[in-house]
Design a protein around this motif. Structure first.
Motif, PDB file in Angstrom:
ATOM      1  N   GLU A 116       0.838  -1.203   0.000  1.00 43.56           N
ATOM      2  CA  GLU A 116       0.000   0.000   0.000  1.00 43.56           C
ATOM      3  C   GLU A 116       0.874   1.256   0.000  1.00 43.56           C
ATOM      4  N   GLN A 117       1.925   1.250   0.821  1.00 43.26           N
ATOM      5  CA  GLN A 117       2.826   2.403   0.857  1.00 43.26           C
ATOM      6  C   GLN A 117       3.586   2.569  -0.453  1.00 43.26           C
ATOM      7  N   ILE A 118       3.986   1.472  -1.047  1.00 43.61           N
ATOM      8  CA  ILE A 118       4.682   1.534  -2.340  1.00 43.61           C
ATOM      9  C   ILE A 118       3.730   2.063  -3.408  1.00 43.61           C
ATOM     10  N   ASP A 119       2.518   1.536  -3.406  1.00 43.68           N
ATOM     11  CA  ASP A 119       1.528   1.898  -4.428  1.00 43.68           C
ATOM     12  C   ASP A 119       1.108   3.360  -4.332  1.00 43.68           C
ATOM     13  N   THR A 120       1.089   3.923  -3.130  1.00 42.92           N
ATOM     14  CA  THR A 120       0.650   5.310  -2.960  1.00 42.92           C
ATOM     15  C   THR A 120       1.801   6.310  -3.034  1.00 42.92           C
ATOM     16  N   ASN A 121       3.026   5.828  -3.220  1.00 42.28           N
ATOM     17  CA  ASN A 121       4.184   6.703  -3.362  1.00 42.28           C
ATOM     18  C   ASN A 121       4.730   6.509  -4.776  1.00 42.28           C
ATOM     19  N   PRO A 122       4.334   7.387  -5.723  1.00 42.48           N
ATOM     20  CA  PRO A 122       4.732   7.184  -7.116  1.00 42.48           C
ATOM     21  C   PRO A 122       6.248   7.096  -7.323  1.00 42.48           C
ATOM     22  N   GLY A 123       7.021   7.879  -6.583  1.00 37.03           N
ATOM     23  CA  GLY A 123       8.478   7.824  -6.733  1.00 37.03           C
ATOM     24  C   GLY A 123       9.033   6.471  -6.344  1.00 37.03           C
ATOM     25  N   LEU A 124       8.611   5.981  -5.184  1.00 36.34           N
ATOM     26  CA  LEU A 124       9.057   4.665  -4.714  1.00 36.34           C
ATOM     27  C   LEU A 124       8.552   3.566  -5.642  1.00 36.34           C
ATOM     28  N   SER A 125       7.302   3.671  -6.038  1.00 41.53           N
ATOM     29  CA  SER A 125       6.728   2.673  -6.935  1.00 41.53           C
ATOM     30  C   SER A 125       7.508   2.597  -8.241  1.00 41.53           C
ATOM     31  N   ASN A 126       7.822   3.749  -8.823  1.00 41.93           N
ATOM     32  CA  ASN A 126       8.589   3.773 -10.066  1.00 41.93           C
ATOM     33  C   ASN A 126       9.980   3.182  -9.890  1.00 41.93           C
ATOM     34  N   ARG A 127      10.644   3.518  -8.767  1.00 44.43           N
ATOM     35  CA  ARG A 127      11.989   2.985  -8.509  1.00 44.43           C
ATOM     36  C   ARG A 127      11.955   1.467  -8.361  1.00 44.43           C
ATOM     37  N   VAL A 128      10.981   0.978  -7.602  1.00 43.54           N
ATOM     38  CA  VAL A 128      10.889  -0.467  -7.353  1.00 43.54           C
ATOM     39  C   VAL A 128      10.550  -1.211  -8.643  1.00 43.54           C
ATOM     40  N   LEU A 129       9.560  -0.725  -9.382  1.00 39.63           N
ATOM     41  CA  LEU A 129       9.169  -1.412 -10.617  1.00 39.63           C
ATOM     42  C   LEU A 129      10.268  -1.347 -11.670  1.00 39.63           C
ATOM     43  N   SER A 130      10.974  -0.238 -11.732  1.00 40.10           N
ATOM     44  CA  SER A 130      12.101  -0.113 -12.655  1.00 40.10           C
ATOM     45  C   SER A 130      13.213  -1.088 -12.279  1.00 40.10           C
ATOM     46  N   ALA A 131      13.489  -1.203 -10.982  1.00 39.23           N
ATOM     47  CA  ALA A 131      14.519  -2.129 -10.521  1.00 39.23           C
ATOM     48  C   ALA A 131      14.116  -3.573 -10.802  1.00 39.23           C
ATOM     49  N   LEU A 132      12.844  -3.892 -10.579  1.00 36.69           N
ATOM     50  CA  LEU A 132      12.362  -5.242 -10.875  1.00 36.69           C
ATOM     51  C   LEU A 132      12.501  -5.561 -12.362  1.00 36.69           C
ATOM     52  N   LYS A 133      12.162  -4.596 -13.193  1.00 35.43           N
ATOM     53  CA  LYS A 133      12.241  -4.807 -14.641  1.00 35.43           C
ATOM     54  C   LYS A 133      13.695  -4.996 -15.081  1.00 35.43           C
ATOM     55  N   ALA A 134      14.574  -4.187 -14.536  1.00 37.27           N
ATOM     56  CA  ALA A 134      15.985  -4.249 -14.946  1.00 37.27           C
ATOM     57  C   ALA A 134      16.710  -5.445 -14.365  1.00 37.27           C
ATOM     58  N   GLY A 135      16.485  -5.727 -13.097  1.00 34.83           N
ATOM     59  CA  GLY A 135      17.259  -6.757 -12.424  1.00 34.83           C
ATOM     60  C   GLY A 135      16.582  -8.094 -12.311  1.00 34.83           C
ATOM     61  N   GLY A 136      15.289  -8.114 -12.459  1.00 37.21           N
ATOM     62  CA  GLY A 136      14.563  -9.364 -12.349  1.00 37.21           C
ATOM     63  C   GLY A 136      14.105  -9.651 -10.937  1.00 37.21           C
ATOM     64  N   VAL A 137      13.063 -10.397 -10.852  1.00 39.30           N
ATOM     65  CA  VAL A 137      12.445 -10.725  -9.569  1.00 39.30           C
ATOM     66  C   VAL A 137      13.378 -11.551  -8.701  1.00 39.30           C
ATOM     67  N   SER A 138      14.049 -12.534  -9.289  1.00 38.45           N
ATOM     68  CA  SER A 138      14.899 -13.414  -8.476  1.00 38.45           C
ATOM     69  C   SER A 138      16.060 -12.651  -7.852  1.00 38.45           C
ATOM     70  N   ALA A 139      16.614 -11.690  -8.581  1.00 34.67           N
ATOM     71  CA  ALA A 139      17.698 -10.876  -8.023  1.00 34.67           C
ATOM     72  C   ALA A 139      17.178 -10.007  -6.893  1.00 34.67           C
ATOM     73  N   PHE A 140      16.002  -9.426  -7.066  1.00 34.23           N
ATOM     74  CA  PHE A 140      15.389  -8.582  -6.040  1.00 34.23           C
ATOM     75  C   PHE A 140      15.084  -9.416  -4.790  1.00 34.23           C
TER      76      PHE A 140
END
Length: 132
Positions: free
Chosen positions: A83-107
């Motif tokens: 919920e906190q990630i979803d309501t914080n666009p900056g954090l959400s963008n950073r996390v989703l960008s990191a997931l896309k670049a590094g992959g779920v298993s690395a995260f």
């Protein structure tokens, strides 16, 4: 020789070919889970580590509110974190960008918390929702 290969085997299988990295994880149940491919870019790794550190800190903060010794408690921590990630666009963008670049298993490997698997599952769902 161009494209030298470096392979490490064991419970995890890691292969580096040039700048590309492949990771596959062998789970305890004996199932083989195909890893994510990504360009082994230091900036991507740093972004992934920063995003994971932010999530780790958030989980540790939520630990003080919800017990994590039960499945329900872990789910509550994960729900509050997402919920906190979803309501914080900056954090959400950073996390989703990191997931896309590094992959779920690395995260997943960077998080060390009882509720991490619930958070990872929710983040995967959030990532898939935003892609469609």
């Amino acid at each position: 020789m161009s494209g030298d290969r470096n392979i490490q085997a064991g419970r995890d299988y890691r292969e580096t070919v040039g700048r590309n990295y492949r990771h596959s994880n062998f789970r305890d149940q004996g199932a083989y889970v195909e890893g994510d491919y990504y360009n082994n870019n230091p900036e991507q790794k740093q972004n992934l580590a920063k995003a994971a550190a932010e999530i780790q800190q958030l989980l540790e903060t939520l630990d003080k509110t919800y017990p994590t010794d039960t499945t329900t408690g872990k789910m509550k921590v994960a729900a509050a974190a997402v919920e906190q990630i979803d309501t914080n666009p900056g954090l959400s963008n950073r996390v989703l960008s990191a997931l896309k670049a590094g992959g779920v298993s690395a995260f997943e490997q960077l998080l060390n918390h009882p509720a991490a698997s619930f958070v990872i599952g929710a983040l995967q769902d959030l990532q898939e929702t935003q892609q469609s």
